[in-house]
Design a protein around this motif. Structure first.
Motif, PDB file in Angstrom:
ATOM      1  N   TRP A  76       0.728  -1.279  -0.042  1.00 58.01           N
ATOM      2  CA  TRP A  76      -0.013  -0.046  -0.064  1.00 58.01           C
ATOM      3  C   TRP A  76       0.749   1.337  -0.184  1.00 58.01           C
ATOM      4  N   ARG A  77       0.347   2.182  -0.910  1.00 53.94           N
ATOM      5  CA  ARG A  77       1.065   3.435  -0.958  1.00 53.94           C
ATOM      6  C   ARG A  77       0.936   4.342   0.400  1.00 53.94           C
ATOM      7  N   THR A  78       2.137   5.054   0.606  1.00 51.89           N
ATOM      8  CA  THR A  78       1.791   6.109   1.961  1.00 51.89           C
ATOM      9  C   THR A  78       0.828   7.200   1.521  1.00 51.89           C
ATOM     10  N   ARG A  86      -4.258   1.618   3.079  1.00 52.87           N
ATOM     11  CA  ARG A  86      -5.115   0.639   4.157  1.00 52.87           C
ATOM     12  C   ARG A  86      -5.953   1.800   5.032  1.00 52.87           C
ATOM     13  N   ASP A  87      -5.051   2.417   5.760  1.00 53.91           N
ATOM     14  CA  ASP A  87      -5.728   3.371   6.759  1.00 53.91           C
ATOM     15  C   ASP A  87      -6.589   4.230   6.210  1.00 53.91           C
ATOM     16  N   SER A  88      -6.413   4.691   4.788  1.00 55.58           N
ATOM     17  CA  SER A  88      -7.350   5.525   4.372  1.00 55.58           C
ATOM     18  C   SER A  88      -8.766   4.906   3.910  1.00 55.58           C
ATOM     19  N   VAL A  89      -8.804   3.494   3.568  1.00 53.29           N
ATOM     20  CA  VAL A  89     -10.001   2.781   3.284  1.00 53.29           C
ATOM     21  C   VAL A  89     -10.541   2.393   4.544  1.00 53.29           C
ATOM     22  N   GLN A 123      -9.201  -7.505  12.310  1.00 51.11           N
ATOM     23  CA  GLN A 123     -10.182  -8.335  11.673  1.00 51.11           C
ATOM     24  C   GLN A 123     -10.728  -7.854  10.142  1.00 51.11           C
ATOM     25  N   VAL A 124     -10.085  -6.933   9.475  1.00 52.61           N
ATOM     26  CA  VAL A 124     -10.330  -6.224   8.519  1.00 52.61           C
ATOM     27  C   VAL A 124      -9.493  -6.703   7.207  1.00 52.61           C
ATOM     28  N   ASP A 125      -9.941  -7.017   6.363  1.00 54.44           N
ATOM     29  CA  ASP A 125      -9.053  -7.059   4.886  1.00 54.44           C
ATOM     30  C   ASP A 125      -9.538  -5.873   3.971  1.00 54.44           C
ATOM     31  N   ILE A 126      -8.646  -5.432   3.306  1.00 53.06           N
ATOM     32  CA  ILE A 126      -8.860  -4.468   2.418  1.00 53.06           C
ATOM     33  C   ILE A 126      -8.985  -5.172   0.936  1.00 53.06           C
ATOM     34  N   ASP A 127     -10.096  -5.339   0.461  1.00 55.71           N
ATOM     35  CA  ASP A 127     -10.046  -6.214  -0.884  1.00 55.71           C
ATOM     36  C   ASP A 127     -10.288  -5.274  -1.945  1.00 55.71           C
ATOM     37  N   ASN A 153      -3.816   0.819  -5.692  1.00 56.78           N
ATOM     38  CA  ASN A 153      -4.241   1.667  -4.781  1.00 56.78           C
ATOM     39  C   ASN A 153      -4.968   2.634  -4.955  1.00 56.78           C
ATOM     40  N   ASP A 154      -6.089   2.236  -6.095  1.00 54.61           N
ATOM     41  CA  ASP A 154      -7.177   3.197  -6.673  1.00 54.61           C
ATOM     42  C   ASP A 154      -8.281   3.612  -5.360  1.00 54.61           C
ATOM     43  N   LEU A 155      -7.897   4.989  -4.871  1.00 55.55           N
ATOM     44  CA  LEU A 155      -9.037   5.371  -3.998  1.00 55.55           C
ATOM     45  C   LEU A 155     -10.011   6.143  -4.717  1.00 55.55           C
ATOM     46  N   ASP A 156     -10.180   6.452  -5.788  1.00 58.37           N
ATOM     47  CA  ASP A 156     -10.883   7.398  -6.605  1.00 58.37           C
ATOM     48  C   ASP A 156     -12.008   6.365  -7.211  1.00 58.37           C
TER      49      ASP A 156
END
Length: 221
Positions: A76-78, A86-89, A123-127, A153-156
């Motif tokens: 994951w990118r910073t 991951r933190d952002s999601v 308990q959470v995965d970022i899928d 890393n697509d958050l958009d």
């Protein structure tokens, strides 16, 4: 500056300062969706044009897995201040999220794949809604590593979603023709998200995948 204008300037500055405090230790962020909002599996607002997008996707046989590795999709990118994607999601998809600095340390998440309520970030995965290996087979094998990193890393786009670890690992790299969320109420949103990602990134679909997506879209009515 007229007095009334000066008052509004002060109020706006105060509001901006207050919004910046969300990065402080111990802050709780409630990111629950507004009541009655129409959302997709990743919590995004539904656009309602998934059927038209699906019709335009290129149908092709799945490509080879030769040369594939997850390392070719760097994540994951910073995202600044010791935070990453991951933190952002986790912050976006959780409710009553608590931070230590930029890191998510507590909160509650609803796993849209299986309906489970998760009460710890561990308990959470970022899928990746469209799995990395599926992307490789449907066009990403020809991309540069930088572009594959953008995809991973697509958050958009609705490509990243917080789900239970068990559902994420059950899914693996399967497409909707061989794996669907056990919570059928999420099928509409899941199909919309999958189609939106493949449309944006110009990835292909197989015949079986397209048929499964069309079936899932029937849940939207």
């Amino acid at each position: 500056m007229p007095p009334r204008t000066r008052q509004w300037t002060v109020l706006l500055a105060a509001a901006a300062a207050l919004s910046l405090t969300t990065a402080c230790d111990g802050v709780t962020i409630d990111t629950g969706a507004a009541p009655g909002a129409s959302t997709t599996a990743t919590g995004r607002t539904s656009t309602g044009n998934a059927g038209a997008q699906l019709d335009k996707l290129v149908v092709a046989k799945a490509g080879s897995m030769k040369g594939y590795s997850r390392e070719k999709f760097p994540h994951w990118r910073t995202t600044g201040d010791n935070c990453d994607v991951r933190d952002s999601v986790l912050k976006r998809d959780g409710t009553k999220v608590k931070l230590s600095g930029c890191n998510v340390v507590a909160g509650t998440w609803k796993s849209v794949y299986d309906g489970k309520t998760l009460t710890s970030p561990t308990q959470v995965d970022i899928d990746h809604v469209v799995p990395l290996a599926n992307a490789w087979r449907s066009g990403a094998s020809s991309w540069t590593t930088d572009k594959r990193g953008d995809f991973a890393n697509d958050l958009d786009d609705p490509q990243l979603v917080a789900v239970s670890a068990t559902s994420n690992r059950s899914k693996g790299d399967q497409d909707p023709s061989t794996w669907k969320p056990t919570d059928t109420s999420s099928w509409c949103g899941y199909a919309e998200d999958w189609i939106a990602v493949k449309t944006h990134w110009k990835l292909t679909v197989t015949t079986a995948e397209k048929s499964a997506l069309a079936d899932m879209l029937e849940k939207c009515s």
